[in-house]
Design an enzyme around this catalytic site. Structure first.
Site, short mmCIF file in Angstrom:
data_model
loop_
_atom_site.label_atom_id
_atom_site.label_comp_id
_atom_site.label_asym_id
_atom_site.label_seq_id
_atom_site.Cartn_x
_atom_site.Cartn_y
_atom_site.Cartn_z
CG ASP A 194 -1.88 -1.19 1.20
OD1 ASP A 194 -2.23 -1.67 0.11
OD2 ASP A 194 -2.23 -1.66 2.30
CE LYS B 143 2.58 -2.56 -4.25
NZ LYS B 143 2.19 -2.17 -2.90
N GLY C 289 -4.36 -4.55 -3.72
CA GLY C 289 -5.38 -3.55 -4.04
C GLY C 289 -4.65 -2.30 -4.46
CG HIS C 290 -1.98 -2.29 -6.98
ND1 HIS C 290 -1.10 -2.90 -7.83
CD2 HIS C 290 -1.65 -2.75 -5.74
CE1 HIS C 290 -0.29 -3.69 -7.15
NE2 HIS C 290 -0.62 -3.63 -5.88
CD GLN D 35 1.02 -8.94 -2.26
OE1 GLN D 35 1.70 -9.58 -3.03
NE2 GLN D 35 -0.26 -8.73 -2.50
P1 GDP Z 1 -0.66 0.17 -3.54
O1 GDP Z 1 -1.24 -1.08 -3.02
O2 GDP Z 1 0.81 0.30 -3.26
O3 GDP Z 1 -0.99 0.43 -5.00
O4 GDP Z 1 -1.35 1.34 -2.72
P2 GDP Z 1 -2.92 1.50 -2.43
O5 GDP Z 1 -3.59 1.97 -3.67
O6 GDP Z 1 -3.47 0.30 -1.75
O7 GDP Z 1 -2.89 2.63 -1.32
C1 GDP Z 1 -2.35 3.88 -1.55
C2 GDP Z 1 -3.45 4.95 -1.35
O8 GDP Z 1 -2.85 6.23 -1.27
C3 GDP Z 1 -4.42 5.02 -2.50
O9 GDP Z 1 -5.68 5.37 -1.99
C4 GDP Z 1 -3.87 6.15 -3.37
O10 GDP Z 1 -4.88 6.81 -4.13
C5 GDP Z 1 -3.32 7.07 -2.32
N1 GDP Z 1 -2.16 7.86 -2.72
C6 GDP Z 1 -1.13 7.52 -3.56
N2 GDP Z 1 -0.22 8.51 -3.57
C7 GDP Z 1 -0.66 9.47 -2.74
C8 GDP Z 1 -0.11 10.72 -2.30
O11 GDP Z 1 0.97 11.15 -2.67
N3 GDP Z 1 -0.86 11.43 -1.37
C9 GDP Z 1 -2.06 10.99 -0.91
N4 GDP Z 1 -2.71 11.72 -0.02
N5 GDP Z 1 -2.59 9.81 -1.31
C10 GDP Z 1 -1.88 9.07 -2.19
P1 IMO Z 2 -0.78 -4.29 -2.14
O1 IMO Z 2 -0.31 -4.85 -3.46
C1 IMO Z 2 -0.92 -4.61 2.20
C2 IMO Z 2 -0.96 -8.64 3.88
C3 IMO Z 2 -2.22 -9.09 4.58
C4 IMO Z 2 -1.61 -10.02 5.63
C5 IMO Z 2 -0.47 -10.68 4.87
C6 IMO Z 2 -0.81 -12.06 4.29
O2 IMO Z 2 -2.08 -3.58 -2.21
O3 IMO Z 2 0.31 -3.48 -1.52
P2 IMO Z 2 -2.28 -12.84 2.21
O4 IMO Z 2 -3.74 -12.65 1.92
O5 IMO Z 2 -1.35 -12.27 1.18
O6 IMO Z 2 -1.91 -14.24 2.58
O7 IMO Z 2 -2.04 -11.99 3.57
O8 IMO Z 2 -0.14 -9.80 3.81
N1 IMO Z 2 -1.15 -8.16 2.50
C7 IMO Z 2 -1.10 -6.87 2.15
N2 IMO Z 2 -0.95 -5.76 2.88
N3 IMO Z 2 -1.01 -4.50 0.86
C8 IMO Z 2 -1.11 -5.61 0.10
O9 IMO Z 2 -1.06 -5.59 -1.25
C9 IMO Z 2 -1.21 -6.87 0.74
N4 IMO Z 2 -1.36 -8.14 0.31
C10 IMO Z 2 -1.30 -8.93 1.39
O10 IMO Z 2 -2.90 -8.01 5.17
O11 IMO Z 2 -1.05 -9.26 6.67
MG MG Z 3 -2.82 -1.72 -1.82
#
Ligand code: GDP
Ligand code: IMO
Ligand code: MG
Length: 422
Positions: A14, A17, A41-42, A222
């Site tokens: 999270d 990416k 979850g991206h 991840q």
């Molecule tokens: P990922 O799993 O690495 O793709 O990240 P996620 O999408 O799960 O979580 C990142 C969250 O931060 C998302 O809701 C993005 O829209 C948000 N986000 C990304 N870059 C920024 C930033 O620079 N500032 C803020 N406030 N939110 C951001």
């Molecule tokens: P993105 O790509 C954050 C965490 C789960 C749990 C552990 C194992 O959005 O960054 P799993 O279901 O993979 O066996 O769970 O890994 N986890 C993540 N945490 N972002 C993710 O993906 C994750 N994918 C798995 O919360 O702690």
């Molecule tokens: Mg994510």
């Protein structure tokens, strides 16, 4: 000329990416997932339009070809739903899936939930998407692969062997559900027929494309601290998150990778259980959670928040051979003063900057303090538009890691992105 870039999460996932991959996708021909499944979850924010992708590579939003590599685990039901949801929003995703990628089956989801209940207070806090059980079967050579979904007789032969074992295992866990072979066979052959035209030798296509000088972006899921070998085991996911996983998970050899970008959130978050040394269980932690909207994209669980831990990011740098860093969510730190960065850990009167393999909770973070800033200009375009305190914070990180910060993100949308010019 080889034109490949890998994007890796440097913390616990999270990091943003999806945003960085979407931003870089403009110049890519193929965007490739190489590990994980729909535990990811991206989030992509195209100037207000929000897309949440779990298995389809983020590059499809920019119209690029999304490749799901052999190192991924694919839940076909989720993939088909995701394709349909994008089509409803006017995006016809172009997707290729490795015929060698493993398939998440209904018993994987059941076993994921059952194992978590069994572990009780010692649970991992998984996403319950069947990821761990599917990778376990791959390694135990009891898996189903995408190519098996294209041949009824082949799939039946596999299920004849596998289902009795899974049924017994479910019983051990006390799960009453009966696995119906005919139902599973019909359903998964139907998924295969829907996905048939996408299921190909992605390793051949990618290697050929690289030789032709096409631009390939590898999208990590991840983060390194969730890597099966180098993360906070057993509180990890079940795949190889580090850059080496990008080669194994696509069949693209290491010599073909020339840029590796580590995505680093300006602070730290984690979803699920396991150690998080810089966690802030106080008002500052809540501030980060609220201002950063730190709730899981996949499970909506609140993310645990804390100060930036550079011991963690350095671990990621070493393991993934990062050539540069993209910092995200710098805006979320606005208003905090002082801001802290963990630079070392102490244990038993000694100090270390090496992430430990076990007993992580016994280590105590050592912090360096930085003055905060009151506001960031809206949509800064240049590094020098940032307040001096923010620039000092970023320069310290660069010096500590010894690699350049080439992208700074100050908000979720594409426009809120600084490419640092040098
Ligand atoms: P990922 O799993 O690495 O793709 O990240 P996620 O999408 O799960 O979580 C990142 C969250 O931060 C998302 O809701 C993005 O829209 C948000 N986000 C990304 N870059 C920024 C930033 O620079 N500032 C803020 N406030 N939110 C951001
Ligand atoms: P993105 O790509 C954050 C965490 C789960 C749990 C552990 C194992 O959005 O960054 P799993 O279901 O993979 O066996 O769970 O890994 N986890 C993540 N945490 N972002 C993710 O993906 C994750 N994918 C798995 O919360 O702690
Ligand atoms: Mg994510």
């Amino acid at each position: 000329m080889i034109n490949t870039t890998m994007v890796i999460g440097t913390q616990w996932g999270d990091e943003g990416k999806g945003k960085i991959v979407d931003y870089l996708s403009r110049d890519a021909d193929y965007v490739v997932r190489f590990q994980g499944g729909n535990n990811a979850g991206h989030t992509i924010n195209v100037n207000g339009d929000i897309y949440k992708l779990h298995i389809i590579p983020s590059g499809v939003i920019q119209g690029k070809i999304g490749v799901i590599g052999n190192g991924c685990v694919v839940d076909p039901e989720v993939l088909i739903e995701e394709i349909n949801a994008l089509e409803e929003r006017g995006i016809k995703p172009r997707v290729l899936i490795s015929n060698r990628a493993h398939v998440i089956m209904p018993y994987h989801r059941l076993l994921d939930g059952a194992a978590e209940s069994y572990l009780g207070g010692k649970k991992i806090g998984t996403t319950k998407r069947g990821i761990g059980p599917c990778y376990s079967d791959k390694i135990a050579r009891l898996g189903i692969r995408m190519s098996d979904l294209l041949d009824r007789e082949q799939l039946k032969q596999r299920l004849d062997v596998i289902l009795p074992i899974k049924q017994s295992l479910l019983e051990v866990y006390g799960v009453k559900e009966k696995l119906n072979e005919k139902e599973i066979l019909d359903r998964y052959i139907e998924y295969g027929s829907q996905l048939r035209s996408f299921i190909v030798d992605t390793h051949i296509i990618l290697n050929q494309a690289i030789k032709e000088g096409r631009s390939i972006l590898f999208e990590g899921a991840q983060g390194v601290m969730l890597d099966i070998d180098f993360g906070t085991y057993p509180y990890t996911t079940s795949s190889h998150v580090i850059s080496g996983g990008g080669c194994i998970g696509t069949g693209v050899p290491p010599g073909f990778i020339n840029r590796v970008i580590g995505v680093m959130k300006a602070y730290t978050t984690r979803v699920g259980e396991g150690p998080l040394l810089t966690e802030l269980k106080n008002g500052i932690g809540r501030y980060l959670q609220e201002h950063g909207n730190e709730f899981g994209t996949t499970t909506s669980r609140p993310r645990r928040c804390g100060w930036l831990d550079l011991v963690v990011v350095k671990h990621a740098c070493i393991l993934s051979g990062l050539t540069e860093i993209a910092v995200t969510k710098l805006d979320v730190l606005t208003g905090l003063d002082p801001i802290k960065i963990c630079v070392r850990y102490s244990i038993g009167g000694k100090e270390t900057d090496v992430f430990p393999p076990y007993n992580v909770d016994k280590y105590v973070p050592i912090y360096k303090e930085f003055p905060g800033w009151d506001e960031l200009p809206s949509k800064p375009k240049d590094f020098n538009d940032l307040p001096r305190e923010a620039r000092d914070y970023l320069k310290f990180i660069e010096d500590y890691l010894g690699i350049p910060i080439n992208i700074v993100s100050t908000g979720p949308s594409r426009r809120e992105t600084i490419v640092v010019s040098r």
